[in-house]
Design an enzyme around this catalytic site. Structure first.
Site, PDB file in Angstrom:
ATOM      1  N   ASP A  31       0.801  -1.866  -0.339  1.00 15.00           N
ATOM      2  CA  ASP A  31      -0.289  -0.061   0.470  1.00 15.00           C
ATOM      3  C   ASP A  31       0.953   1.120   0.091  1.00 15.00           C
ATOM      4  O   ASP A  31       2.137   1.496   0.292  1.00 15.00           O
ATOM      5  CB  ASP A  31      -1.126  -0.233   1.256  1.00 15.00           C
ATOM      6  CG  ASP A  31      -1.397   0.934   1.600  1.00 15.00           C
ATOM      7  OD1 ASP A  31      -1.857   2.482   1.195  1.00 15.00           O
ATOM      8  OD2 ASP A  31      -3.196   0.538   0.906  1.00 15.00           O
ATOM      9  N   ALA A  80      -5.845  -1.640  -5.226  1.00 14.64           N
ATOM     10  CA  ALA A  80      -5.163  -0.072  -5.829  1.00 14.64           C
ATOM     11  C   ALA A  80      -5.596   1.038  -6.246  1.00 14.64           C
ATOM     12  O   ALA A  80      -6.085   0.019  -7.332  1.00 14.64           O
ATOM     13  CB  ALA A  80      -3.606  -0.361  -5.656  1.00 14.64           C
ATOM     14  N   THR A 132     -15.493  -0.773  -9.639  1.00 14.99           N
ATOM     15  CA  THR A 132     -16.766  -0.577  -9.098  1.00 14.99           C
ATOM     16  C   THR A 132     -18.134  -0.207 -10.375  1.00 14.99           C
ATOM     17  O   THR A 132     -17.732  -0.502 -11.615  1.00 14.99           O
ATOM     18  CB  THR A 132     -16.547   1.174  -9.532  1.00 14.99           C
ATOM     19  OG1 THR A 132     -17.497   1.712  -8.437  1.00 14.99           O
ATOM     20  CG2 THR A 132     -15.710   2.046 -10.448  1.00 14.99           C
ATOM     21  N   ASP A 133     -18.646  -0.142  -9.699  1.00 16.77           N
ATOM     22  CA  ASP A 133     -20.495   0.216 -10.812  1.00 16.77           C
ATOM     23  C   ASP A 133     -20.392   1.203 -11.651  1.00 16.77           C
ATOM     24  O   ASP A 133     -21.504   1.390 -12.550  1.00 16.77           O
ATOM     25  CB  ASP A 133     -21.618  -0.360  -9.882  1.00 16.77           C
ATOM     26  CG  ASP A 133     -21.835   0.467  -8.739  1.00 16.77           C
ATOM     27  OD1 ASP A 133     -20.566   1.624  -8.443  1.00 16.77           O
ATOM     28  OD2 ASP A 133     -22.699   0.695  -8.435  1.00 16.77           O
ATOM     29  N   TYR A 158     -12.898   9.748 -11.978  1.00 20.53           N
ATOM     30  CA  TYR A 158     -12.551   8.536 -11.425  1.00 20.53           C
ATOM     31  C   TYR A 158     -13.072   7.372 -11.791  1.00 20.53           C
ATOM     32  O   TYR A 158     -12.888   6.630 -12.792  1.00 20.53           O
ATOM     33  CB  TYR A 158     -13.177   8.766  -9.864  1.00 20.53           C
ATOM     34  CG  TYR A 158     -13.604   7.114  -9.277  1.00 20.53           C
ATOM     35  CD1 TYR A 158     -12.585   5.897  -9.097  1.00 20.53           C
ATOM     36  CD2 TYR A 158     -14.886   6.947  -9.335  1.00 20.53           C
ATOM     37  CE1 TYR A 158     -13.020   5.002  -8.636  1.00 20.53           C
ATOM     38  CE2 TYR A 158     -15.169   5.351  -8.503  1.00 20.53           C
ATOM     39  CZ  TYR A 158     -13.829   5.145  -8.320  1.00 20.53           C
ATOM     40  OH  TYR A 158     -14.091   3.387  -7.428  1.00 20.53           O
ATOM     41  N   SER A 159     -14.860   7.278 -13.059  1.00 22.52           N
ATOM     42  CA  SER A 159     -14.904   6.242 -12.718  1.00 22.52           C
ATOM     43  C   SER A 159     -14.589   5.656 -14.711  1.00 22.52           C
ATOM     44  O   SER A 159     -14.405   4.726 -15.136  1.00 22.52           O
ATOM     45  CB  SER A 159     -16.523   6.281 -13.403  1.00 22.52           C
ATOM     46  OG  SER A 159     -16.944   7.518 -13.834  1.00 22.52           O
ATOM     47  N   VAL A 214     -25.543  17.629   1.932  1.00 24.02           N
ATOM     48  CA  VAL A 214     -26.230  16.815   1.254  1.00 24.02           C
ATOM     49  C   VAL A 214     -26.481  16.684  -0.138  1.00 24.02           C
ATOM     50  O   VAL A 214     -26.945  18.764  -0.317  1.00 24.02           O
ATOM     51  CB  VAL A 214     -27.895  16.068   1.541  1.00 24.02           C
ATOM     52  CG1 VAL A 214     -28.839  15.548   1.145  1.00 24.02           C
ATOM     53  CG2 VAL A 214     -27.946  15.412   3.118  1.00 24.02           C
TER      54      VAL A 214
END
Length: 364
Positions: A31, A80, A132-133, A158-159, A214
């Site tokens: 890590d 990672a 990830t989804d 990110y995605s 929120v």
């Protein structure tokens, strides 16, 4: 033994702890210890000869090659990653470097190592990539949940970086024959979750008497997966998954963000009532929505149940109660991860209304 990358982060550390609790097979844990990596997550295995921790980067080819040659793992489990959408919007370069270039270099080191193994060991070797989804994009309210054949449509830096890493893993299997497995999970929650994410942020802020920020109307829908269920799914895929296949891992818990916040508040009202009385719901503050915020994710987890016999053990009701109980019992861990840099980031991200969310420590 196995090599786990990113094993001091939220999901990775839970996986390492669960792995060692399940049996005696050793783990080498690599890590980089960026802001979200925390050796305190692994305090319970300090001194355990089955756990070897190495601080380093998956993009450091020489280091990875040395670890592979020295420890000769039968599998690599790759957690990672840079993983926070908001941070990727502020600055995407770290996500490109770690999630794309780092995965590429890890794959190349794994390919060279695997190719040099004796035949029996080569046939047993596995490279399991945890994703990830979010790579699938956003779903309409009435659209079917994501399956493994859903088209990739990532909407954030990110995605997009995780989608690229998934494609690299797939290509290294189909081009080079590397024995890979991929899992795409829904939103995790549970112990050791860094308090920039929704559930731990709400718990920490509520106890500190600070606003509960929120985004927008709070009606963004996510599927929620208790982290220890995710760990059990990864163990099962590593054990029996079909090479080259992808397995979606979900909790069958679609809920709007605002409903999650209400649930956290209501449980805290029961488990740690406010000294001044009233509900923690009074601290909810709506803030400007983030750019390109996906409206809905949902995982269809029937394949992993049908093919591998896995399904989650926790409902959201049982998992969220366990999670809140853990945070209430681990105030020292929360206090230690709340560095000045983290407080500054929260202030920049949520502005004046939610920005001082973590400057005060959680109440006793």
């Amino acid at each position: 033994m196995i090599l786990v990358t990113g094993g001091a982060g939220f999901i990775g550390s839970n996986f390492v702890l669960d792995w060692l609790a399940q049996g005696d097979e050793p783990v080498v844990n690599l890590d980089k210890l960026t802001y979200a990596g925390n050796l305190a997550n692994l305090a319970s295995v300090q001194g355990d000869t089955r756990h070897t921790f190495v601080q380093g980067d998956i993009g450091d080819t020489a280091l990875v090659e040395r670890l592979l040659a020295e420890h000769r793992p039968r599998a690599i489990v790759n957690f990672a990653a840079e993983s926070h959408v908001d941070r990727s919007i502020q600055g995407a370069e770290d996500f490109i470097v770690t999630n794309i270039v780092g995965t590429f270099r890890l794959l190349e080191a794994a390919r060279a190592y695997w190719a040099g193994l004796p035949e029996a060991e080569r046939g047993a070797f596995r490279f399991l990539h945890v994703s990830t989804d979010e790579v699938y994009g956003s779903l309409a309210p009435d659209a079917p949940a994501f399956t493994e054949s859903h088209v990739y449509e990532p909407n954030s830096p990110y995605s997009a970086s995780k989608a690229a890493s998934d494609h690299l893993v797939r290509a290294w299997h189909h081009t080079h024959g590397l024995p890979v497995l991929t899992t795409n999970c829904s939103n995790n929650y549970g112990p050791f979750h860094f308090p920039e994410k929704l559930i731990p942020l709400m718990i920490v802020n509520a106890l500190a008497g600070k606003p509960l920020p929120v985004y927008g109307d709070g009606q963004q829908v996510r599927d929620w997966l208790y982290v220890k269920d995710h760990c059990s799914a990864i163990r099962r895929v590593l054990e029996a998954g079909t090479l080259g296949e992808t397995y979606n891992v979900g909790g069958w818990n679609e809920k709007a963000n605002l409903n999650i916040v209400h649930t956290v508040c209501d449980l805290l009202d029961e488990m740690a009532p406010r000294a001044q009385g009233g509900s923690y719901r009074e601290q909810i503050t709506h803030v400007k929505d983030r750019p390109g915020h996906d409206r809905r994710y949902a995982i269809d987890a029937r394949k992993i149940e049908r093919d591998l016999g896995w399904k989650p053990a926790e409902t959201f009701d049982t998992g969220i109660r366990k999670t809140i109980a853990w945070y209430l019992a681990n105030e020292a861990w929360v206090r230690d991860v709340q560095s000045g840099g983290y407080r500054d980031w929260v202030a920049a991200q949520y502005g004046a209304q939610g920005g001082n969310a973590t400057t005060a420590q959680p109440a006793a």
